[in-house]
Enzyme design. Sequence first.
Site, PDB file in Angstrom:
ATOM      1  N   ASP A   1       0.857  -1.179   0.000  1.00  0.00           N
ATOM      2  CA  ASP A   1       0.000   0.000   0.000  1.00  0.00           C
ATOM      3  C   ASP A   1       0.899   1.236   0.000  1.00  0.00           C
ATOM      4  O   ASP A   1       1.470   1.597   1.038  1.00  0.00           O
ATOM      5  CB  ASP A   1      -0.914   0.012   1.229  1.00  0.00           C
ATOM      6  CG  ASP A   1      -1.983  -1.079   1.164  1.00  0.00           C
ATOM      7  OD1 ASP A   1      -1.812  -2.045   0.381  1.00  0.00           O
ATOM      8  OD2 ASP A   1      -2.990  -0.959   1.889  1.00  0.00           O
TER       9      ASP A   1
ATOM     10  N   LYS B   1     -10.188   0.288  -2.417  1.00  0.00           N
ATOM     11  CA  LYS B   1     -10.091   0.064  -0.971  1.00  0.00           C
ATOM     12  C   LYS B   1     -10.373   1.364  -0.227  1.00  0.00           C
ATOM     13  O   LYS B   1      -9.546   2.276  -0.230  1.00  0.00           O
ATOM     14  CB  LYS B   1      -8.701  -0.454  -0.596  1.00  0.00           C
ATOM     15  CG  LYS B   1      -8.507  -0.668   0.914  1.00  0.00           C
ATOM     16  CD  LYS B   1      -7.137  -1.276   1.228  1.00  0.00           C
ATOM     17  CE  LYS B   1      -6.871  -1.304   2.737  1.00  0.00           C
ATOM     18  NZ  LYS B   1      -5.523  -1.835   3.047  1.00  0.00           N
TER      19      LYS B   1
ATOM     20  N   LYS C   1      -6.851   3.417  -3.342  1.00  0.00           N
ATOM     21  CA  LYS C   1      -7.279   3.383  -1.936  1.00  0.00           C
ATOM     22  C   LYS C   1      -7.432   4.815  -1.459  1.00  0.00           C
ATOM     23  O   LYS C   1      -6.656   5.704  -1.852  1.00  0.00           O
ATOM     24  CB  LYS C   1      -6.207   2.637  -1.135  1.00  0.00           C
ATOM     25  CG  LYS C   1      -6.375   2.615   0.361  1.00  0.00           C
ATOM     26  CD  LYS C   1      -5.257   1.775   1.012  1.00  0.00           C
ATOM     27  CE  LYS C   1      -5.243   1.932   2.522  1.00  0.00           C
ATOM     28  NZ  LYS C   1      -4.126   1.198   3.153  1.00  0.00           N
TER      29      LYS C   1
END
Lengths: 782, 331
Positions: free
Chosen positions: B168, B267, B231
């Site tokens: 991430d 996400k 995300k």
Amino acid sequence: MTTREIFDSMAYGPAPESDAEARDWIARHGARFGHFIGGAFTGPGDPFATKNPATGEVLARVTQGTAADIDAAVAAATDAFPAWSGLTCHARARILYAIARLLQKHARLFAVLETMDNGKPIRESRDIDIPLAQRHFYHHAGLAQLRDSERPGHAPIGVCGQIIPWNFPLLMLAWKIAPALAAGNTVVLKPAEYTSLTALLFADICREAGVPPGVVNIVTGDGDTGAALVDHPGVAKIAFTGSTSVGRRIRQATAGSGKSLTLELGGKSPYMIFDDADIDSAIEGLVDAIWFNQGQVCCAGSRLLVQEGIAEDVYARLRARMARLRLGDPLDKCIDIGSLVDPVQHQRVTALVDANTEGDTYRAPLDLPAGGAVYLPTLITGLSPAAPLMQEEIFGPVLVATTFRTPAEAVEIANNTRYGLAASVWTENLNLALDIAPKLAAGVVWVNATNLFDAAAPFGGVRESGFGREGGWEGLDAYLKPTAPLNPAPVIAPIAAPDTPKAPDLDRTAKMYIGGKQARPDSGYSTPVWSPDGALLGQVGTGNRKDIRNAVEAARAASGWSKTTGHLRAQILYYIAENLSARAAEFAARISAMTGADAAGAEVTTAIERLFTCAAWADKFDGRAADVPIRGMALALREPVGMIGIIAPDDAPLLGAVSLLAPALAMGNRVILVPSAACPLAATDLYQVLDTSDVPPGVVNIVTGPVQPLAETLAAHLDLDALWCFAGDTNRARLDHAAAGNLKRLWLNHAGNPDWHAPDLDARPFLNAATEVKTVWVPYGE
Amino acid sequence: MTETATHLHDTAQLPQVHANRNAGLPLDLDWVARVQANTSAIERRAATLPGRRTVKKSYQAAWLARAITLIDLTTLAGDDTPGRVRRLCAKARTPVRADILDALGLPPLTTGAVCVYHEMVPTAVEALAGTAIPVAAVSTGFPAGLSPFHLRVREIEESVKAGAAEIDIVISRRHVLTGNWQALYDEMCAFRAACGEAHVKAILATGELGSLRNVARASLVCMMAGADFIKTSTGKESVNATLPVTLTMIRAIRAYEAATGFRVGYKPAGGISKAKDALVYMAMMKEELGDPWLKPELFRFGASSLLGDIERQLEHHATGAYSAAWRHPMG
């Protein structure tokens, strides 16, 4: 399905809202309802079934209202009126507040009952219809409280007959009853025959809220019941929401009665997507535009206009979005589209769509639920403006689409309609949006939004979408009348030819004035104007329908006037006053010669003052920013009505004409003036003043001649927006009839003429009549 | 391990095992410039969606069970220790009491992943051995992303080497705020390259991007540069995942798929702590993107406390009685 299977499929399941409480309520009334008259339910009479359109089940039997029922209801409303209108503002406010609170407390019962009776998704009745109805009563509790302080010199109209449609039964009831009661009127309301139940539940609420008996009366029934209400002589005002055809019939039925009338009618509202729009949001907006309430929405964005370069992209995304709509049981909390209100409507929509032979028809690939009058969401692209489906209101979940190239063409297509209710404009360019909004023939414009409503924001149409506004101060005004006294309009006949005419020193020819030029009458005939002592004062042209045609065409061509600034219009009005002042003695002498009156100088002086008053107002009769509960603005803008026919009064040959002409011009209208037949020369003399005062050609047109036929031609003219008639001797019923063609705004002197000579004559009623309120919603946020 | 569970594990949650991993595109600045996001309209859609879609009874239970499989169970605290991470991993392997799942007729579940800082990656990989639960590492100078660029790239490489299957990354917000899309694209391409076979989630830190239009444009640029997921947030910004931001980002994903055929995952992270909220997010995915985005390959919740609320709701579904937090094993 087992939980495990759902875990794999991730389907939506049923999410039913319980109907138990609503069924209990119906059962408590024995599933049979009478009317609500004088604060009590009558015994059930001649019954008809009210059904759940999603299932066909008979929910209850309601009573077909008879003329006698209407009589009784109007009598109750009439009896209740003095006490109700005599209450303090605060006392009425308390009752409206109580209604709002009770609607809130019983919100779910209303929502479920509405969905059962109408077929609309419970999501919509629960989240939109009922909350908006509550909000309407809250807002109008405030308007009731403030009526006397904010509307001095006004009084309620009396008994109001209100006829509402089936698409938003309780909400339309709220839009009708709240302002009527806030203003101090009493009402007889007829709900649509398909959807009477929430109105009857509302009757229960009225008793709990302490509404005095007779203030609210509800008579159920079909169109015959409505007709009896429209025709009833005890009704002072008719407020109708429904189809344009019925609205037109009501206009004709009330012709000559002097009943006040507001009509909120059909639409074919454009939904415009420009190539810089947030297309996904615009498409989601379409769901709320045309698939809201199964498309049974008067202001539905039913005509999609897309900029050509993005059209295929928009259509492709739109079809994908349509495929995700969910049809089903309206009481299911997870559906988007329920049932049309009745199989009859389904047949109507089917027939309209099936008759279409143009374009590409896409039907959402969805399973039709068993039972109910469900129509598949449909998109028809590639239609030309000439296609019937681009012109006719379908009133179902059917969107028709076409493309445009430029903003100017978008406006042209948008306005290519008999209707003018609402419009949506999608663009991220504020310059474009705010440029387009004033150009659209619509009472409501939503920028980057659609179907936003609020009690504080005026709603209503132009053209054949009706007239009058609902919501806000403007909506309240539709239920008030000025208390200033009116005088019966005197009938003054032209002076007959004397036995021994006195010829003038030099022939004086008053021509007509059309498009800034002096024009001879089409007929080739002239009418002499005699003084009381037998002098031939001059000849005026004997106008006919072709002169009216020419005058309206000239006014149409002068559209630039309606776009000028208030400042410029004020300057020109001042200039007219200046030039009139310079020739005051001449005008006074002319009036004296025609009427034999001595003190004509005062009439000229007052006319000059009136011009000043209207010049003063020209840049000050502001719109307002309504306080609506969104992050954004709802701008209630004042726009000129457009082209107004003015039939001048006989009782003040110059001042009467000026008193009507000045406010119309001040607000940016173009005018076709028909002078008093008895004393036309004061008006025809005026064109020389207009010529020297920089009034652009076509802004004022003067057609002399026999008043009634000219007025009827104007009333029937489909390109004229309004007709004001203050002549003494006209058949007003015929004007009402003729005006029904394009549902033009009529202001007839049924109740008499104002005192033209009063120096303090309030200009605002004239300015109001000369303007149309357009509400432009501009949500914002970055 | 039951047969069902094996089957579930075979349905691996890693996008990289699927053929169509996002290959990216050359930076298309015209497209980026065309992107619009009308905030008030997006907010209206987001505000009304919960009223338009709902699931009840066994459907709700099934959806909540699915939600568990979508959770990146996360601990990103300065006081994380191997013990704390092992406990979290144990919870990821067995997120719900077996008796509850049995009562509902549901198979054994795991969370979508476990998400930790780099230092905790080896611990997590070891603790999850024998499962298909990937370890995700936040990286590139998380949360601010302002450490030296070469170190940020190196951090990715180290985490991949340590066994993280998902990385991430945080983008440089300044590139968005100054409209330097080329710099954002280049940075993202470098991060993606450093990830190799590990799949990369681009954290936009939407709460710091100033406008939804910027969110939409940054989403698009990161996808063009090869992001496997986009995300919302680190969880450390003052505003984290919201429905309007979600709508903006997943519409960008939809547009990207329409143009390229590549499915990019989404996400939302931070602030989603209630079962009810999770259901709204899932309904939004289903409505705007479709069912493929209700699977861990394409949708994850970045959440630490959401699981606890879902457990209580599932017990309520199983027993009919409202539950209590202490009845469920902590992670």
